[in-house]
Design a protein around this motif. Structure first.
Motif, PDB file in Angstrom:
ATOM      1  N   ILE A  33      12.181  -4.899   0.388  1.00 32.21           N
ATOM      2  CA  ILE A  33      11.295  -5.947   0.909  1.00 32.21           C
ATOM      3  C   ILE A  33       9.914  -5.349   1.138  1.00 32.21           C
ATOM      4  N   CYS A  34       9.913  -4.154   1.747  1.00 33.08           N
ATOM      5  CA  CYS A  34       8.639  -3.479   2.001  1.00 33.08           C
ATOM      6  C   CYS A  34       8.688  -2.090   1.392  1.00 33.08           C
ATOM      7  N   LEU A  35       7.519  -1.616   0.913  1.00 31.39           N
ATOM      8  CA  LEU A  35       7.425  -0.263   0.374  1.00 31.39           C
ATOM      9  C   LEU A  35       5.956   0.111   0.464  1.00 31.39           C
ATOM     10  N   GLN A  36       5.664   1.225   1.132  1.00 31.82           N
ATOM     11  CA  GLN A  36       4.262   1.615   1.315  1.00 31.82           C
ATOM     12  C   GLN A  36       3.724   2.061  -0.041  1.00 31.82           C
ATOM     13  N   GLY A  37       2.842   1.260  -0.626  1.00 29.08           N
ATOM     14  CA  GLY A  37       2.345   1.617  -1.963  1.00 29.08           C
ATOM     15  C   GLY A  37       1.192   2.587  -1.891  1.00 29.08           C
ATOM     16  N   THR A  38       0.489   2.695  -3.023  1.00 28.39           N
ATOM     17  CA  THR A  38      -0.633   3.635  -3.074  1.00 28.39           C
ATOM     18  C   THR A  38      -1.896   2.978  -2.542  1.00 28.39           C
ATOM     19  N   SER A  39      -2.071   1.678  -2.810  1.00 26.63           N
ATOM     20  CA  SER A  39      -3.268   1.008  -2.283  1.00 26.63           C
ATOM     21  C   SER A  39      -2.890   0.324  -0.972  1.00 26.63           C
ATOM     22  N   GLY A  40      -3.840  -0.338  -0.376  1.00 25.48           N
ATOM     23  CA  GLY A  40      -3.523  -1.061   0.856  1.00 25.48           C
ATOM     24  C   GLY A  40      -3.678  -0.163   2.075  1.00 25.48           C
ATOM     25  N   PRO A  41      -3.765  -0.793   3.256  1.00 23.48           N
ATOM     26  CA  PRO A  41      -4.035  -0.029   4.483  1.00 23.48           C
ATOM     27  C   PRO A  41      -2.860   0.867   4.883  1.00 23.48           C
ATOM     28  N   ASP A  42      -3.167   1.869   5.726  1.00 18.87           N
ATOM     29  CA  ASP A  42      -2.115   2.763   6.228  1.00 18.87           C
ATOM     30  C   ASP A  42      -1.137   1.989   7.109  1.00 18.87           C
ATOM     31  N   PRO A  43       0.093   2.512   7.241  1.00 16.22           N
ATOM     32  CA  PRO A  43       1.044   1.837   8.140  1.00 16.22           C
ATOM     33  C   PRO A  43       0.535   1.874   9.583  1.00 16.22           C
ATOM     34  N   ARG A 103       9.479  -4.393 -11.586  1.00 18.95           N
ATOM     35  CA  ARG A 103       8.080  -4.761 -11.775  1.00 18.95           C
ATOM     36  C   ARG A 103       7.322  -4.676 -10.447  1.00 18.95           C
ATOM     37  N   ALA A 104       7.973  -5.152  -9.368  1.00 20.31           N
ATOM     38  CA  ALA A 104       7.315  -5.107  -8.062  1.00 20.31           C
ATOM     39  C   ALA A 104       7.060  -3.663  -7.642  1.00 20.31           C
ATOM     40  N   ILE A 105       8.063  -2.806  -7.864  1.00 20.14           N
ATOM     41  CA  ILE A 105       7.890  -1.394  -7.470  1.00 20.14           C
ATOM     42  C   ILE A 105       6.788  -0.757  -8.319  1.00 20.14           C
ATOM     43  N   LYS A 106       6.774  -1.111  -9.609  1.00 22.12           N
ATOM     44  CA  LYS A 106       5.757  -0.545 -10.498  1.00 22.12           C
ATOM     45  C   LYS A 106       4.359  -0.925 -10.028  1.00 22.12           C
ATOM     46  N   SER A 165       7.765   1.213  27.604  1.00 24.74           N
ATOM     47  CA  SER A 165       7.176   0.813  26.328  1.00 24.74           C
ATOM     48  C   SER A 165       7.935   1.483  25.183  1.00 24.74           C
ATOM     49  N   LEU A 166       7.874   0.856  24.020  1.00 18.48           N
ATOM     50  CA  LEU A 166       8.600   1.360  22.857  1.00 18.48           C
ATOM     51  C   LEU A 166       7.611   1.429  21.698  1.00 18.48           C
ATOM     52  N   LEU A 167       7.590   2.557  21.009  1.00 14.82           N
ATOM     53  CA  LEU A 167       6.681   2.720  19.876  1.00 14.82           C
ATOM     54  C   LEU A 167       7.391   2.248  18.605  1.00 14.82           C
ATOM     55  N   LEU A 168       6.768   1.316  17.892  1.00 14.70           N
ATOM     56  CA  LEU A 168       7.345   0.823  16.634  1.00 14.70           C
ATOM     57  C   LEU A 168       6.333   1.043  15.515  1.00 14.70           C
ATOM     58  N   SER A 169       6.856   1.277  14.312  1.00 16.62           N
ATOM     59  CA  SER A 169       5.962   1.487  13.181  1.00 16.62           C
ATOM     60  C   SER A 169       6.264   0.423  12.125  1.00 16.62           C
ATOM     61  N   GLU A 170       5.220   0.034  11.441  1.00 19.87           N
ATOM     62  CA  GLU A 170       5.378  -0.924  10.333  1.00 19.87           C
ATOM     63  C   GLU A 170       6.239  -0.275   9.252  1.00 19.87           C
ATOM     64  N   SER A 171       7.094  -1.098   8.583  1.00 26.70           N
ATOM     65  CA  SER A 171       8.001  -0.511   7.586  1.00 26.70           C
ATOM     66  C   SER A 171       7.399  -0.570   6.192  1.00 26.70           C
ATOM     67  N   GLY A 172       6.177  -0.150   6.001  1.00 26.34           N
ATOM     68  CA  GLY A 172       5.602  -0.214   4.657  1.00 26.34           C
ATOM     69  C   GLY A 172       5.032  -1.602   4.381  1.00 26.34           C
ATOM     70  N   LYS A 173       4.376  -1.752   3.215  1.00 30.34           N
ATOM     71  CA  LYS A 173       3.745  -3.029   2.877  1.00 30.34           C
ATOM     72  C   LYS A 173       4.733  -3.921   2.128  1.00 30.34           C
ATOM     73  N   ILE A 174       4.589  -5.220   2.334  1.00 26.38           N
ATOM     74  CA  ILE A 174       5.492  -6.159   1.658  1.00 26.38           C
ATOM     75  C   ILE A 174       5.205  -6.122   0.151  1.00 26.38           C
ATOM     76  N   LEU A 175       6.277  -6.088  -0.648  1.00 27.45           N
ATOM     77  CA  LEU A 175       6.121  -5.941  -2.112  1.00 27.45           C
ATOM     78  C   LEU A 175       5.513  -7.203  -2.731  1.00 27.45           C
ATOM     79  N   PRO A 176       4.894  -7.056  -3.884  1.00 31.89           N
ATOM     80  CA  PRO A 176       4.346  -8.231  -4.582  1.00 31.89           C
ATOM     81  C   PRO A 176       5.448  -9.250  -4.841  1.00 31.89           C
ATOM     82  N   GLY A 177       5.104 -10.524  -4.665  1.00 34.56           N
ATOM     83  CA  GLY A 177       6.085 -11.568  -4.953  1.00 34.56           C
ATOM     84  C   GLY A 177       7.062 -11.834  -3.827  1.00 34.56           C
TER      85      GLY A 177
END
Length: 1486
Positions: free
Chosen positions: A1234-1244, A1091-1094, A1269-1281
């Protein structure tokens, strides 16, 4: 060693005062954390206990005795019999030709100290196939005679072997004996002397009976002879080698961690572990001067550059020197006004007089050029140059142009004609060496220079750039006049010149002064010297020559060969000019030559050392002496004083003395001063070493075309200590280091080019070469083929020694020689060598005269193309400026940390996805709690809707599954399980499938207690095959059911689990640490996950997604098998194995079906990046366009690999891929998504964080391009719930958002626990149901992900309208390396290492007993293996402040990775310790 005898009993310890006990406990702690070495621990401990230990003395001596009995330390295979030495020498072995008894004795004494304990350094391991020399190489020994400018050549006497056999006696008796020895070896204190002795110390009177010493009043400390009773303040050995006995049975005092235990305490017995143990033993005592406390907070700078200067170091005490003048240049009436007029005069009046004789290869005179011939030919050449080149109106050459003279070394006649032809034509000759290789770069001299230029000799600077020195005609003329006056040249004398006639003294004496004085030069080419070393002595004898121009090497060679010639006489020589008299070994070669040839008529006063440089030409030369006059003195200087730039007569330790001879007085008409080598040209004090500067008309004018450097070199106005200039006469920096001694004698102790500045002390490369050569090396390396230079690593210079190894040297010999050289240099110079490398014979780059091209060698070393065959790195001994290890700050509880954070206005680091409760959904979810019900419902509602399509390598659909088909097959399998397998609800079933259309998870059956195995026919055959039987006992297999042909039988009714918390499936996976773990997924968790992934990806029935990843575990399994059934979208399945056969498959599919969302793994992305990198045009021609992709998600359980994502985006940007589309997911074992870059929401988002702070578990954002310095990227958006909090893993309390901590997660789709057999579930219970130690009133149950990360509030707006919190994953907690009290992530070190050399395919690091082990995969040739060792050590030191303990070079593909493409570092570590890697090379850094 002795302190170990002082082990007090527990009762004794208990009786100690409490403060002592506390200090002991603190010491134990330091030792166990690796902050202090075993040796340091013992030293401090014994110091603490000494007041309370009455029996110290007895135990001490007893223990020493016992150790001495254990290790008799034989003198290694040295024969003391001189007869053997003579035998080999007469055999024509050229290699023992060099002698410096003085230095040899010192080195032997130094080594004798180390000899007390036997070598226990671990030898490197090397694969036998590596470095087998080709027969051709083996046959041609290198040019040992190479004899470069700094010829490192010394010969050892039998004294050496004797010294080794006495090595077990203590140094005191050794020194005393040498004082009573002969006066030649008594270099101990024969200080500068010019006359009468006043007050010599008694013990030395007999030694110096023949050396008369006068107390000069000038610089006091050089001349007054201090009593040299050689107090035996012998410095303890710096590389302490414990006796070999230690390695096998550890001694009582050793801490437990140094025992060879694996992580779980099982003793390991293997070659590797004993080597590591030996290595640890060599590191017992670090040389680490105390540093100021550091790390108060992030803002504090961590590294403290170079260590502070030692307050006790010697400082100059003399008065400021005054410039020294030479005698006035006499005006002799018949000196010609110019060289050309001298030539014209002799050419017309004395045409028959010989000017120059050339020899052929055998050493016989071939051709004599007379003055008449020289004059006529030079005129013809001048005419040709001016008139015959180009046309009449447009001549090629105008006066003042430059002409290159490229002549071989055996053609002085043509060179001389060309040179004088150029002078007559008023063009400027530029002598150039004949290039050694085919790659020729000619110096192009630009337009016309000043008409007054005479010629441009050139020199190579320390960095390897070529600089031309412009010399005016006037300067050349006055230099010739000064030389003629100093050497007292007269007409008709014969000069034998062995030097290169194109530059330096060979040119000035042999080409200019001889013409000026109508002398006859006999030029002996270098090639003749190689075949007939005595040829120059024979020429002197045959021509009754008055003057000979030689280098030390020519003296050596003559001594080697003198047996063949009994009847030569050198009585005619009035001057034997030794042009490298400034070398540290010139004294001994001059002495030895004199003692050998005195019987052949050589007069002691004829030996005239001189000092020269390209800029200042001849700096000083000893005048020919009067027979019977006392010989000039020697200076015996303390090496330690020299390293601080101070002149001290060496009194205390005979081993570290440097004996130098004077190079005479300043040139006639010249002036000399000594200035500080670095900074402004301030005059030195009288007892200070500095750069010699010469002011005279006889030096160069400028560096051609380099105005800036010229100003600093040729126009120096010395200053006094107040900084005001002294006089207005400009001086020229000569590039030589030295001082002016009593009687205005000039002493040179080294060159600026060979100056190595290490930790604020100066060392001379030549001195270090001399020390290296004094170690018995005949079996191992070629003499005279040793290069010493310094490289800058970690805020200081480090010394590197490179030598050519003989083809027949064994590994043991080489290693033994290397370790002894290290000890010798360490004892005598008190400086550590960073790297010692041996290269195969004939492979070091050469200068035209056969010496070593130092700057080129350094360049090869730094770029990793030197290809050594043996290497020894000693970073532990010479890197002393590492920051102090971090002490964990005790006593601050988690609650106070939290309060502190709140007071400081920092947020508690937490974040959450959208709330599931607020989201409305269709009635599907509420009606069906189970996937099986949803499938049944879909089979009735939309029977023909295709849920899955499986593709093969050609891109064609192999099979599809619509709702109805899937439901029917599932029912059939269920009925088979019931019938054939007799299963009950809740039993486990193993699914063994290639990536296919049915849900699968597979791992070995004994782990999951499976009751039944489902698989296809082909795999079933494999399971029953012989190979499988060999690996596993087939009889233990559970029932195997073939799902390819199933009976058509319906289930009586659909099974419905009693509660949603019942187990739905087990998810097995190998974690990065190599543990195989299964987690239990309940039906409700599966439902919530889908459901969260959906919701996150907005999946519904009309959507299509393409999936290209392994479907065996984690989020991959959920996407591949479960989500389509839940959401009803169509999944196009692309097995990654098919991608290997057709790289275009995934992208072509995306393009063909115009897919908006696609999922892949890092291994798939890497395949495409590497495989299709150069085929973007092909993709275009195939019409592939990726502009349809909205999200391309990488499914991973690690820190996002930004560089790979960026190169993927850049690469396929040309075919429409939007860079915003690529993102990653984050999941772990406890919660697969835990995190998955969805279709809505801001870019990583991405951030740059400071690596130094990360090691302290802090997060400090820095600008792009900041150092470290070290470049780090966000791992996608936190899933609903899903809710996330960052927690301190030790205190389990929440941390502020500027801290790095463990990511804890709370969500409905967290797994319900680990699935294990061995009933260790209680151990990991806290991974799933843990509460924060404070600060959480709701008492939420959290699951620990085992990953470190941090949360940052960004400027972006989330879907809820609030500011968006980004979660950044840094790495797995289990993988981190705790070194020096700091936390390191292996991937950071690996990234640094992978960048350094093109041949590194992959790299992995792990720790073993506080040592950092770096494993690199080499994809180039095996020759390059050893090049990587220094590069790896340098980069890890520079970027991470860590010293690498072991470097292992292996073949590509050795580092294990799991199906997600993550490195299995723990597996690698186990294989390394069990000796299963078959490495190409293992280097143990000392």
């Amino acid at each position: 060693m002795a302190e170990r005898g002082l082990e007090p009993s527990p009762a004794a310890v208990a009786a100690l005062p409490p403060e002592v006990r506390a200090q002991l406990a603190e010491l134990e702690l330091e030792l166990s954390e690796g902050d202090i070495t075993q040796k340091g621990y013992e030293k401090k401990r014994s110091k603490l206990l000494s007041p309370y230990s009455p029996q110290t003395q007895e135990t001490d001596s007893a223990v020493q005795k016992e150790h001495r009995n254990q290790t008799p330390a034989p003198a290694t295979a040295q024969t003391s019999a001189p007869s053997k030495y003579h035998r080999t020498r007469s055999g024509g072995a050229r290699d023992e030709r060099y002698r410096s008894d003085i230095h040899t004795e010192a080195v032997q004494a130094a080594l004798a100290k180390h000899k007390e304990q036997k070598m226990a350094l671990p030898m490197p391991t090397k694969r036998r196939s590596t470095f087998v020399q080709s027969p051709a190489e083996a046959c041609t020994p290198p040019d040992t005679s190479s004899a470069s400018e700094d010829e490192g050549s010394l010969r050892r006497q039998a004294a050496l072997s004797a010294a080794l056999q006495q090595s077990l006696q203590n140094a005191e008796s050794w020194i005393n004996r040498s004082i009573q020895g002969s006066s030649t070896s008594s270099s101990a204190s024969s200080t500068l002397s010019h006359g009468e002795v006043k007050g010599t110390s008694g013990s030395l009177a007999d030694v110096f009976a023949n050396t008369r010493i006068e107390s000069f009043s000038a610089p006091p400390d050089v001349t007054t002879t201090t009593s040299s009773s050689s107090s035996s303040s012998v410095r303890p050995a710096n590389i302490d080698l414990p006796p070999s006995g230690i390695v096998k049975g550890m001694h009582k005092g050793a801490n437990r961690s140094s025992l060879m235990d694996t992580a779980d305490g099982v003793p390991v017995n293997s070659r590797v572990s004993t080597k590591i143990q030996q290595l640890l033993n060599t590191l017992k005592r670090p040389k680490r001067p105390p540093l100021k406390e550091f790390f108060v907070d992030d803002s504090e700078e961590i590294v403290e550059g170079i260590p502070q200067p030692d307050p006790n170091q010697p400082k100059p005490e003399g008065r400021q020197m005054t410039p020294v003048k030479g005698e006035p240049l006499g005006v002799i009436c018949n000196w010609p006004p110019a060289l050309e007029s001298a030539l014209q005069r002799w050419g017309s009046t004395q045409a028959k007089c010989p000017c120059l004789t050339a020899l052929d290869v055998t050493g016989k005179p071939v051709y004599t050029l007379t003055y008449g011939k020289l004059w006529s030919r030079s005129l013809k050449l001048a005419y040709t140059l001016l008139n015959k080149l180009g046309t009449k109106n447009e001549p090629v050459l105008k006066p003042g142009d430059r002409v290159a003279l490229v002549y071989p070394n055996n053609d002085p006649v043509m060179f001389m004609v060309a040179f004088y032809g150029c002078l007559l034509a008023e063009v400027i000759p530029v002598p150039i060496e004949v290039p050694l290789t085919r790659k020729v770069t000619l110096l192009n001299g630009g337009g016309g220079g000043e008409g007054g230029d005479c010629f441009n000799p050139y020199k190579t600077s320390k960095e390897g750039s070529v600089m031309g020195v412009t010399v005016s005609r006037l300067a050349m003329l006055s230099h010739c006049q000064a030389l003629s006056q100093a050497c007292n040249y007269s007409e008709g004398e014969t000069v034998v010149n062995v030097l290169d006639f194109k530059k330096d003294a060979g040119l000035w004496h042999g080409m200019f002064s001889n013409v000026m004085n109508k002398m006859h030069t006999i030029s002996v080419p270098y090639s003749v010297m190689k075949t007939c070393p005595l040829s120059w002595v024979q020429r002197v004898h045959a021509h009754k020559a008055k003057v000979a121009l030689v280098k030390c090497r020519d003296l050596h060679w003559a001594m080697m060969a003198h047996r063949d010639q009994r009847d030569v006489s050198l009585s005619s020589l009035r001057m034997l000019i030794v042009t490298d008299g400034a070398n540290p070994w010139s004294v001994s070669s001059c002495d030895a030559f004199l003692s050998l040839f005195q019987s052949h008529g050589l007069k002691p006063e004829a030996i005239c050392p001189c000092a020269t440089s390209a800029e200042a030409m001849t700096v000083a030369i000893r005048r020919p002496g009067v027979p019977g006059a006392p010989l000039p003195g020697r200076a015996i200087l303390s090496m330690n004083g020299l390293s601080y730039g101070v002149i001290r007569v060496n009194t205390e330790d005979k081993n570290s003395a440097l004996t130098v001879q004077d190079v005479g007085h300043v040139m006639p008409g010249g002036m000399m001063c000594i200035v500080k080598p670095d900074g402004p040209p301030q005059l030195c004090k009288t007892d200070e070493i500095g750069e010699i500067c010469v002011s005279s008309r006889t030096g160069g004018m400028m560096y051609f075309g380099l105005a800036g450097v010229t100003k600093n070199t040729f126009e120096v106005i010395p200053m006094n200590s107040a900084g005001s200039p002294v006089g207005d006469v400009p001086f020229i920096r000569s590039g030589l280091l030295g001082f002016v001694g009593p009687g205005s004698l000039v002493f040179v102790v080294g060159k600026m080019d060979g100056l190595l500045m290490v930790s604020g002390r100066r060392h001379n490369a030549d001195d270090i070469v001399a020390t290296g050569l004094a170690v018995e090396s005949i079996k191992t390396v070629y003499r005279g083929r040793i290069a010493v230079f310094s490289v800058s690593v970690f805020y200081d210079e480090r010394i590197v020694v490179v030598a050519e190894q003989r083809p027949d040297a064994s590994e043991e010999d080489s290693f033994q020689w290397m370790s002894r050289v290290l000890q010798a240099i360490d004892s005598i110079h008190q400086v550590g060598v960073y790297c010692l490398a041996l290269v195969p014979a004939n492979t070091l780059p050469k200068t035209p005269l056969g010496g070593i091209h130092i700057s080129h060698t350094k360049q090869l070393f730094l770029e990793g193309s030197l290809h050594p065959c043996n290497i020894l790195m000693c970073p532990h001994t010479c890197v002393t400026n590492l920051p102090k290890p971090r002490q964990k700050q005790p006593g601050v509880g988690p609650a106070s940390v939290m309060v502190g954070n709140l007071v400081a206005g920092k947020r508690i680091a937490q974040a959450a996805g959208r709330d599931l409760g607020q989201i409305e959904e269709n009635d599907l979810v509420r009606k069906h709690q189970f996937l099986a019900e949803i499938l049944q419902w879909r089979a009735q509602a939309t029977p023909d809707h295709v849920l899955f399509m499986l593709l093969n390598a050609k891109g064609t659909t192999v099979c599809t599954a619509s709702c109805l088909q899937l439901h029917k097959r599932a029912e059939r399998i269920a009925s088979v399980l019931g019938d054939k397998g007799h299963l009950n609800a809740g039993d486990n079933v193993v699914l063994l499938y290639p990536p296919g259309c049915i849900p699968v998870t597979v791992r070995p059956p004994h782990v999951s207690k499976a009751a039944c195995i489902l698989t296809t026919q082909t795999l079933m055959r494999l399971l029953r095959s012989r190979e499988a039987a060999a690996a596993v006992d087939v009889k233990t297999w559970p029932t195997i059911i073939d799902t390819d042909d199933l009976p058509r039988k319906r289930l009586p009714q659909l099974y419905k689990p009693p509660t949603p918390e019942m187990l739905a499936y087990l998810d097995f996976s190998v974690s990065t640490t190599g543990m195989l773990t299964g987690v239990k997924m309940s039906h409700s968790a599966v439902n919530a996950l889908c459901r969260a992934i959906k919701l996150q990806c907005e999946l519904y029935s009309s959507r299509q997604i393409a999936i290209c990843l392994d479907p065996y575990c984690g989020l991959g399994f959920a996407l591949w098998c479960l989500c389509s059934v839940y959401s009803g979208h169509q999944s196009i399945l692309i097995p990654p194995m098919e991608l290997e056969n057709n790289l275009f498959l995934w992208l072509a599919t995306v393009n063909q079906y115009k897919i908006r969302d696609t999922f892949c793994s890092y291994s798939v992305m890497e395949l495409c990046t590497k495989g299709l990198g150069n085929q973007v045009e092909v993709l275009k021609t195939r019409g592939i366009n990726l502009s349809c992709i909205r999200t391309c998600v990488v499914v991973a359980e690690e820190r996002p690999r930004i560089t790979l994502q960026q190169s993927f985006s850049k690469l396929f940007k040309d075919i429409g891929l939007s860079p915003r589309a690529v993102s990653t997911t984050f999941g772990s074992r406890v919660n697969v998504a835990i995190c998955l870059q969805g279709t809505s929401g801001p870019d990583p988002t991405t951030v740059y964080v400071d690596l130094k702070s990360l090691r302290h578990d802090r997060v400090r954002l820095v600008e792009r391009g900041a150092p470290q310095s070290l470049l780090l990227s966000e791992s996608g958006k936190i899933l609903p719930g899903v809710k996330v909090v960052i927690v301190n893993p030790e205190t389990k309390g929440p941390v502020g958002d500027s801290h790095l901590g463990e990511i804890w997660v709370n969500s409905p789709h967290t797994a319900s626990g680990y699935y294990t057999i061995y009933d260790s579930e209680t151990l990991q219970a806290d991974h799933f149901n843990t509460r924060l130690s404070f600060g959480d009133a709701a008492q939420t149950l959290w699951a620990r992900t085992g990953y470190l990360g941090f949360v940052r509030r960004t400027e972006l707006t989330a879907a809820t309208g609030e500011r968006h919190d980004a979660l950044y994953v840094v790495g797995a907690l289990d993988e981190t390396l705790e070194l020096r009290g700091l936390r390191y992530h292996p991937i950071d070190i690996e990234t640094s290492v992978s960048r350094i050399h093109r041949s590194i395919a992959e790299c992995a690091v792990f720790t073993w007993t506080n040592l950092l082990v770096v494993v690199v995969e080499l994809c180039g040739s095996e020759q390059e293996a050893l090049d990587l060792v220094p590069l790896v050590t340098n980069v890890v030191l520079e970027e991470h402040y860590l010293i690498v303990g072991v470097v292992v070079v292996v073949d590509p593909g050795v580092i294990p990775i799991n199906s997600r493409g993550e490195k299995q570092r723990m597996h690698l570590r186990d294989s390394f310790l069990a000796d299963q890697l078959d490495p190409i090379y293992v280097a143990y850094n000392m």
